[in-house]
Design a protein around this motif. Structure first.
Motif, PDB file in Angstrom:
ATOM      1  N   UNK A   1       0.842  -1.193   0.000  1.00 19.54           N
ATOM      2  CA  UNK A   1       0.000   0.000   0.000  1.00 19.54           C
ATOM      3  C   UNK A   1       0.881   1.248   0.000  1.00 19.54           C
ATOM      4  N   UNK A   2       0.431   2.237  -0.749  1.00 17.17           N
ATOM      5  CA  UNK A   2       1.126   3.527  -0.755  1.00 17.17           C
ATOM      6  C   UNK A   2       0.077   4.631  -0.662  1.00 17.17           C
ATOM      7  N   UNK A   3       0.122   5.391   0.451  1.00 11.68           N
ATOM      8  CA  UNK A   3      -0.764   6.542   0.658  1.00 11.68           C
ATOM      9  C   UNK A   3       0.020   7.803   0.312  1.00 11.68           C
TER      10      UNK A   3
ATOM     11  N   UNK B   1      -9.743   5.149  -5.372  1.00 13.37           N
ATOM     12  CA  UNK B   1     -10.288   6.498  -5.375  1.00 13.37           C
ATOM     13  C   UNK B   1      -9.777   7.298  -4.188  1.00 13.37           C
ATOM     14  N   UNK B   2     -10.089   8.593  -4.141  1.00 20.38           N
ATOM     15  CA  UNK B   2      -9.583   9.445  -3.057  1.00 20.38           C
ATOM     16  C   UNK B   2     -10.167   9.047  -1.712  1.00 20.38           C
ATOM     17  N   UNK B   3      -9.333   9.176  -0.685  1.00 19.07           N
ATOM     18  CA  UNK B   3      -9.737   8.893   0.689  1.00 19.07           C
ATOM     19  C   UNK B   3      -9.627  10.172   1.503  1.00 19.07           C
TER      20      UNK B   3
ATOM     21  N   UNK C   1       3.358   7.572   2.277  1.00 20.52           N
ATOM     22  CA  UNK C   1       3.587   6.598   3.344  1.00 20.52           C
ATOM     23  C   UNK C   1       3.262   5.212   2.796  1.00 20.52           C
ATOM     24  N   UNK C   2       4.229   4.270   3.001  1.00 21.45           N
ATOM     25  CA  UNK C   2       4.017   2.899   2.508  1.00 21.45           C
ATOM     26  C   UNK C   2       3.821   1.949   3.682  1.00 21.45           C
ATOM     27  N   UNK C   3       2.991   0.938   3.422  1.00 22.04           N
ATOM     28  CA  UNK C   3       2.791  -0.124   4.399  1.00 22.04           C
ATOM     29  C   UNK C   3       2.466  -1.400   3.635  1.00 22.04           C
ATOM     30  N   UNK C   4       2.591  -2.535   4.302  1.00 22.59           N
ATOM     31  CA  UNK C   4       2.351  -3.810   3.632  1.00 22.59           C
ATOM     32  C   UNK C   4       1.585  -4.742   4.545  1.00 22.59           C
TER      33      UNK C   4
ATOM     34  N   UNK D   1      -5.646   1.898   7.474  1.00 22.70           N
ATOM     35  CA  UNK D   1      -6.133   3.247   7.771  1.00 22.70           C
ATOM     36  C   UNK D   1      -5.203   4.267   7.157  1.00 22.70           C
ATOM     37  N   UNK D   2      -5.761   5.404   6.793  1.00 20.77           N
ATOM     38  CA  UNK D   2      -4.914   6.477   6.278  1.00 20.77           C
ATOM     39  C   UNK D   2      -3.969   6.933   7.375  1.00 20.77           C
TER      40      UNK D   2
END
Length: 398
Positions: free
Chosen positions: A6-8, A67-69, A22-25, A38-39
């Motif tokens: 994931x990349x926010x 889509x946008x969060x 911000x990246x998470x996996x 979560x954002x």
């Protein structure tokens, strides 16, 4: 598939801008088949999702985006601003929301001792809002004021204080009172003895003759009597008849002395309303003038000279129309030593107002001259005040 990458990124970033991202996996196993993410913080974000296989292969360049969060957990902020002395009844509010923006603003007021809040009409946007606490609409007294500000995430904040931290209270009225007087100018005597002295007053319930125009005068002042010069006064009328509405018929402007005049055309009885709408610093005012028009009628005998025992037919017409559909009652009177005495009634026709009445003379022992008139009494649904005809005479010989 072994998991997701994931990349926010801030929603304001361009397509290949990774600033602030911000990246998470996540990883899957036999007991976990879906992700909850979560954002990173409040704000607007763009999410990219890429799958990762068991060999740890992944490619965010080929990711998908739901889509946008948007995430906003902080209520808006705001404060009441100082009153403007040029518009003292207007309440000013500064409000903002850094994350999702202000969606709507409600401003309310309630007087001391009340439990219900009165909603005021709010104007403005872009952080500056206002509402009028109308001292012509709400009773005098002390009022507390609050604002309810909602952001686009439906977070709400209630605001009741100014920037100095003091609760906002308003004491009504806040505008200067306006006084208005109106009527037909007439003179009245002010002394009972000696040389007569008169003063001019404005009669708010004048009685005028049928078929004549009338001039109504008025004055607009402050409580001390100082004139309100150059203000516009609206004029409305309502005919004195059932279910007749108010109609605007014109405007007048006060002169340097705060005076105005308005010429009323001939017609039926009217109620005139003179209305000054006020200003940001002065209260409105109005005055009603009940203009009563006398009914008019004619009377004439078919013979001017009769003998005792003969009949005379009186005929005439009610001139002040329209006559009601059921006709109009008229009263015939004769002048006696005791004053006017009623001796008969007739009914005028609706289509032309004409009436007739037959009368026989009895008891005349000497040559006599009798004086007669017809009276048109006031009646519900007939827009005229009581009126009487001119007199007519009949000579009766014994």
């Amino acid at each position: 598939m072994a998991g997701n990458e994931y990349e926010f990124c801030p929603s304001t970033n361009s397509a290949y801008d990774s600033a602030g991202c911000v990246r998470t996996r996540s990883s899957f196993d036999a007991t976990r088949a879906k992700d909850d993410v979560s954002v990173p913080a409040e704000g607007a974000w763009r999410l990219r999702v890429a799958h990762r296989d068991a060999a740890a292969n992944t490619d965010l360049a080929n990711s998908t985006s739901p889509g946008p969060l948007r995430f906003d957990a902080t209520p808006p902020s705001g404060e009441f601003e100082p009153f403007d002395p040029r518009d003292p009844s207007r309440i000013w509010l500064r409000a903002s929301d850094a994350t999702s923006g202000v969606a709507r603003v409600e401003i309310e007021a309630r007087s001391d001792g009340e439990t219900a809040w009165h909603t005021l009409k709010v104007d403005g946007d872009a952080g500056s809002y206002s509402a009028v606490l109308d001292d012509a609409l709400y009773p005098r007294g002390s009022y507390e004021v609050r604002a309810r500000v909602f952001d686009r995430a439906e977070n709400e904040r209630s605001i009741m204080q100014t920037a100095q931290g003091t609760p906002l209270r308003v004491a009504l009225p806040v505008r200067v009172e306006t006084r208005m007087d109106a009527g037909r100018a007439t003179k009245i005597r002010t002394n009972k003895r000696g040389k007569p002295k008169y003063k001019q007053v404005l009669d708010a319930r004048p009685v005028v003759a049928f078929g004549r125009t009338t001039t109504v005068s008025g004055k607009v002042t402050d409580p001390a009597g100082n004139p309100r010069a150059g203000v516009v006064v609206d004029v409305l009328e309502r005919v004195d008849a059932p279910a007749r509405p108010w109609q605007a018929i014109g405007t007048v402007q006060t002169n340097a002395a705060g005076m105005f005049t308005f010429k009323v055309s001939k017609g039926a009885s009217w109620t005139l309303r003179f209305s000054y709408g006020g200003s940001p610093t002065t209260q409105p005012a109005s005055k009603e003038v009940e203009l009563r028009v006398r009914a008019a009628a004619t009377i004439a005998p078919d013979r001017r000279v009769r003998r005792n025992g003969d009949e005379v037919v009186f005929r005439g017409r009610v001139r002040s129309g329209p006559v009601p559909e059921a006709g109009k009652l008229v009263t015939l009177q004769a002048l006696t030593r005791r004053g006017w005495t009623t001796f008969g009634n007739a009914r005028a026709r609706a289509k032309d107002g004409r009436w007739s009445y037959r009368y026989r003379f009895t008891g005349t022992t000497v040559r006599s001259r009798y004086t007669f008139r017809v009276v048109v009494p006031a009646e519900s649904g007939y827009p005229y005040a009581r009126g009487a005809s001119k007199t007519t005479r009949v000579i009766v010989n014994p």
